[in-house]
Design an enzyme around this catalytic site. Structure first.
Site, PDB file in Angstrom:
ATOM      1  N   LYS A  38       3.945 -20.795  -1.078  1.00  0.00           N
ATOM      2  CA  LYS A  38       4.407 -19.527  -1.463  1.00  0.00           C
ATOM      3  C   LYS A  38       3.686 -18.302  -0.890  1.00  0.00           C
ATOM      4  O   LYS A  38       2.573 -18.647  -0.090  1.00  0.00           O
ATOM      5  CB  LYS A  38       4.144 -19.419  -3.201  1.00  0.00           C
ATOM      6  CG  LYS A  38       2.883 -19.440  -3.421  1.00  0.00           C
ATOM      7  CD  LYS A  38       2.769 -19.643  -5.065  1.00  0.00           C
ATOM      8  CE  LYS A  38       1.148 -19.737  -5.523  1.00  0.00           C
ATOM      9  NZ  LYS A  38       1.295 -19.579  -6.925  1.00  0.00           N
ATOM     10  N   TYR A 264     -11.987   9.797   5.530  1.00  0.00           N
ATOM     11  CA  TYR A 264     -11.430  10.496   4.437  1.00  0.00           C
ATOM     12  C   TYR A 264     -12.397  10.691   3.437  1.00  0.00           C
ATOM     13  O   TYR A 264     -13.199   9.839   2.961  1.00  0.00           O
ATOM     14  CB  TYR A 264     -10.376   9.577   3.687  1.00  0.00           C
ATOM     15  CG  TYR A 264      -9.180   9.700   4.718  1.00  0.00           C
ATOM     16  CD1 TYR A 264      -8.529  10.993   5.060  1.00  0.00           C
ATOM     17  CD2 TYR A 264      -8.376   8.607   5.305  1.00  0.00           C
ATOM     18  CE1 TYR A 264      -7.454  11.079   6.062  1.00  0.00           C
ATOM     19  CE2 TYR A 264      -7.413   8.550   6.315  1.00  0.00           C
ATOM     20  CZ  TYR A 264      -6.711   9.778   6.514  1.00  0.00           C
ATOM     21  OH  TYR A 264      -5.773   9.911   7.187  1.00  0.00           O
TER      22      TYR A 264
END
Length: 368
Positions: A38, A264
């Site tokens: 998965k 940032y």
């Protein structure tokens, strides 16, 4: 092997085979092996991983959602595929693609039987999931009368397996709880099987269960993180090989002066002369913001370089003041030596989260 000149995830299929064979060596010869593929095979790429494991001889696959099973079928995977968390909207697709649903509640059992009848199925394989303490999905013991009565009234489905999931098999301080789960699963199935009139496959162990609870191997075991090279326990780790290596390069080097800011929100204000390297990988690639401001690190010329400032969408900056390096040099985010587990632990998370977060935009390179 050649040095990386872009951000890549190298996946070692020889290591995958080694891990599979090592875990299988812990089993009795007749015990089946289910490979959990998965979440893009835990971030690696489910199609080539499943194709290789099918060649290695795995007996079953498991995915979380129907679309993941469809992808494997489209790629030619023939082995049975268990869908661990099917949704009502996907039940017809499950039958159309010869997938096998986990049935975990009265509602899902009735819905799937109705779908199977509508599609004229007989003895369509289903897997009954029982809750033994994880309290996530699964029938409880008190559901047994409903299950047996419902199944006795239809030939549309047949139980191919009964299973449960251990909550803390890697944590031996929870040994008593794990053993109580095993005992409850035995109790549930011993009551169910005589009423079914046949014996389905029984399975409860995950990777840590395989290693720590051989008495609970039953007819099949399931392994996800183990086949990808992580043991969840330092004493077992030398026996497994992480299959993935995340590499990138230095795009640019900056010389910063005291008082300069970086990134940032001015995530770093320097208090000394600093040399930083900018790398083409960021939170859009799965190296999330939790690794910023000195929690995360990479390796350049075998030396640790900490991430500084905030992680950007497509870039991170690392401190290379102490490292002799230049633009274009290879950078190791994690590999067999500098593991994803160590990087994840530094940010107080787990290897599962780090590797499954890796973006599909990162180029996968498969090594045989």
């Amino acid at each position: 092997m050649p040095k990386a000149n872009e951000t890549i995830l190298e996946i070692d299929l020889t290591a995958l085979k080694h891990n599979y064979e090592h875990l299988r060596s812990k089993l009795q010869p007749n015990t089946k092996f289910l490979a959990v593929v998965k979440a893009f095979s835990y971030g690696n790429d489910s199609v080539p991983i499943a194709q290789h494991l099918e060649k290695c001889g795995t007996d079953y696959f498991a995915v979380a959602y129907t679309s993941e099973g469809e992808e494997l079928r489209n790629a030619g995977i023939k082995k049975p595929i268990l869908v661990l968390h099917p949704q009502k909207i996907n039940l017809e697709t499950i039958i159309n693609r010869c997938l096998e649903p986990s049935i975990y509640s009265q509602k899902t059992l009735l819905e799937f039987i109705e779908t199977a009848k509508r599609k004229n199925q007989t003895n369509y394989p289903i897997h009954l999931k029982f809750n033994t303490g994880l309290n996530r999905l699964g029938f409880d013991k008190q559901d047994l009368p409903f299950i047996t009565e419902t199944l006795s009234g239809t030939t549309a489905v047949k139980v191919v397996s009964c299973f449960s999931h251990l909550a803390a098999s890697e944590d031996l301080t929870e040994d008593a709880f794990t053993k109580s789960q095993i005992a409850l699963f035995k109790d549930i199935t011993s009551n169910l099987i005589p009423k079914l009139g046949y014996t389905p496959i029984l399975h409860q162990c995950n990777t840590s269960g395989i290693l720590n609870y051989p008495q609970a191997h039953f007819d099949m075991v399931r392994s996800g993180i183990g086949i990808y090279g992580f043991a969840n326990d330092p004493k077992y780790q030398p026996d497994l090989i992480p299959i993935a290596s995340l590499k990138t390069v230095i795009s640019q080097i900056h010389e910063l002066q005291p008082g300069d800011s970086l990134g940032y929100n001015r995530g770093l204000i320097t208090n000394k002369v600093m040399r930083t390297a900018t790398l083409p990988i960021g939170h859009a690639d799965g190296l999330t913001r939790i690794y910023g401001k000195g929690k995360g690190f990479v390796f350049i010329n075998n030396q640790k370089a900490y991430i500084v400032g905030n992680v950007c969408m497509d870039m991170v900056m690392v401190d290379v003041t102490h490292i002799d390096c230049e633009e274009g040099d290879e950078v190791i985010v994690f590999d067999k030596i500098h593991t994803a587990e160590a990087l994840a632990e530094a940010a107080e998370t787990i290897s599962y989260e780090l590797i499954t977060d890796l973006s599909k935009r990162i180029k996968r390179v498969f090594l045989i």
